[in-house]
Design an enzyme around this catalytic site. Structure first.
Site, PDB file in Angstrom:
ATOM      1  N   GLY A  86       0.814  -1.202   0.000  1.00 38.33           N
ATOM      2  CA  GLY A  86       0.000   0.000   0.000  1.00 38.33           C
ATOM      3  C   GLY A  86       0.854   1.262   0.000  1.00 38.33           C
ATOM      4  N   LEU A  87       0.360   2.280   0.692  1.00 42.21           N
ATOM      5  CA  LEU A  87       1.052   3.574   0.776  1.00 42.21           C
ATOM      6  C   LEU A  87       1.269   4.182  -0.607  1.00 42.21           C
ATOM      7  CD1 LEU A  87       3.705   2.872   3.579  1.00 42.21           C
ATOM      8  CD2 LEU A  87       1.480   3.995   3.802  1.00 42.21           C
ATOM      9  N   CYS A  88       0.290   4.018  -1.486  1.00 44.87           N
ATOM     10  CA  CYS A  88       0.400   4.594  -2.830  1.00 44.87           C
ATOM     11  C   CYS A  88      -0.910   5.293  -3.206  1.00 44.87           C
ATOM     12  CB  CYS A  88       0.769   3.530  -3.850  1.00 44.87           C
ATOM     13  SG  CYS A  88      -0.196   2.016  -3.785  1.00 44.87           S
ATOM     14  N   GLY A  89      -1.489   5.985  -2.243  1.00 49.05           N
ATOM     15  CA  GLY A  89      -2.699   6.757  -2.511  1.00 49.05           C
ATOM     16  C   GLY A  89      -3.877   5.866  -2.885  1.00 49.05           C
TER      17      GLY A  89
END
Length: 285
Positions: A86-89
């Site tokens: 994750g951590l990609c908007g």
């Protein structure tokens, strides 16, 4: 003083987070440059091969091949490409919701071939039939990975488990521009090149048309899958770079607000101490 200590502790925590997000942005930017170069290099070959395949298949109406076979029996399959992390908007949510909407619109029994942990977890939670899943393809998939994945998909199609297969991925435009896309993967058709049928182009094949098309048809599937992997990875790195940049900027704004709150609390504490001193001095007079 307890309030001031809490604010200082929170400032240190936000600064630590800001350092992490800034580092992740720089790493994503470096990975994006490599992925973008790979996508740009792969597009001309992929586009030209698709054009050639359209011309050849339109010119060879009598040619038969398992990858060209139109069927009425079997399931409809979706190959959905997402990220492992994750951590990609909104990158993962956008492609997964897009794929889900397309599946629900089919109105038939569908199976999913998931590429990436996020796709696997998303469809598993919603009780979709996951035929197979592939994870940990790395930050920059190579052609061997795309080829092996394509061969597994071709093997499933050749066993007549599927009558149609669609490829769902995120097409890369720029670091801030990428959009979900769905293309038909199997059976291979010539719809994109219908205008070629009207031109009646004659081809000379060496050694023969069956051998040429028999070699190019699986290759076109491999190239489509490989390009989709590259497009998806470039989009993921762009989305992560943008998201981490926004997180870094938000952390900076939060730090400024906390510093202001800390200065106000410190000023209030100093004013209170001065008032107590003045009050004590007045009481002694």
């Amino acid at each position: 003083m307890a309030g001031m200590r809490d604010i200082k502790r929170r400032i240190r925590s936000v600064k630590s987070t800001q350092q992490i997000t800034r580092a992740m942005k720089m790493v994503a930017a470096a990975k994006l440059r490599k992925a973008q170069a790979s996508v740009i290099a792969a597009r001309p070959y992929s586009n030209k091969l698709s054009e050639v395949m359209g011309r050849l298949s339109s010119a060879q109406n009598s040619f038969s091949h398992p990858l060209l076979e139109e069927r009425t029996e079997g399931k409809i399959g979706f190959v959905v490409i997402s990220a492992d992390r994750g951590l990609c908007g909104g990158y993962n949510q956008n492609i997964l919701r897009f794929a889900k909407d397309k599946m629900d619109a089919i109105g038939e029994d569908v199976s999913v071939i998931c590429v990436g942990r996020k796709a696997r977890d998303f469809f598993a939670r919603r009780k979709y039939n996951i035929r197979e899943y592939y994870v940990d393809l790395g930050d920059l998939p190579d052609y061997i990975q795309g080829r092996e994945l394509a061969r597994e998909i071709i093997k499933m199609f050749n066993t007549k488990e599927f009558k149609k297969l669609y490829l769902v991925f995120t097409e890369f435009g720029s670091a801030i521009s990428y959009k979900p896309k769905m293309i038909p993967l199997l059976p291979i058709g010539s719809e994109a090149n219908k205008e070629e049928k009207e031109q009646q182009i004659e081809y000379i094949y060496e050694p023969n048309s069956d051998e040429v098309l028999g070699t190019l048809l699986p290759r076109s599937v491999e190239i489509n899958v490989f390009r989709a992997l590259l497009e998806a990875k470039a989009s993921e790195h762009g989305a992560r770079m943008t998201a981490m940049g926004s997180a870094t900027d938000n952390a900076g704004e939060l730090i400024d607000k906390l510093v202001l709150s800390y200065n106000r609390a410190r000023q209030a504490a100093i004013t209170k101490e001065i008032s107590e001193i003045v009050g004590g001095a007045a009481a002694l007079q």
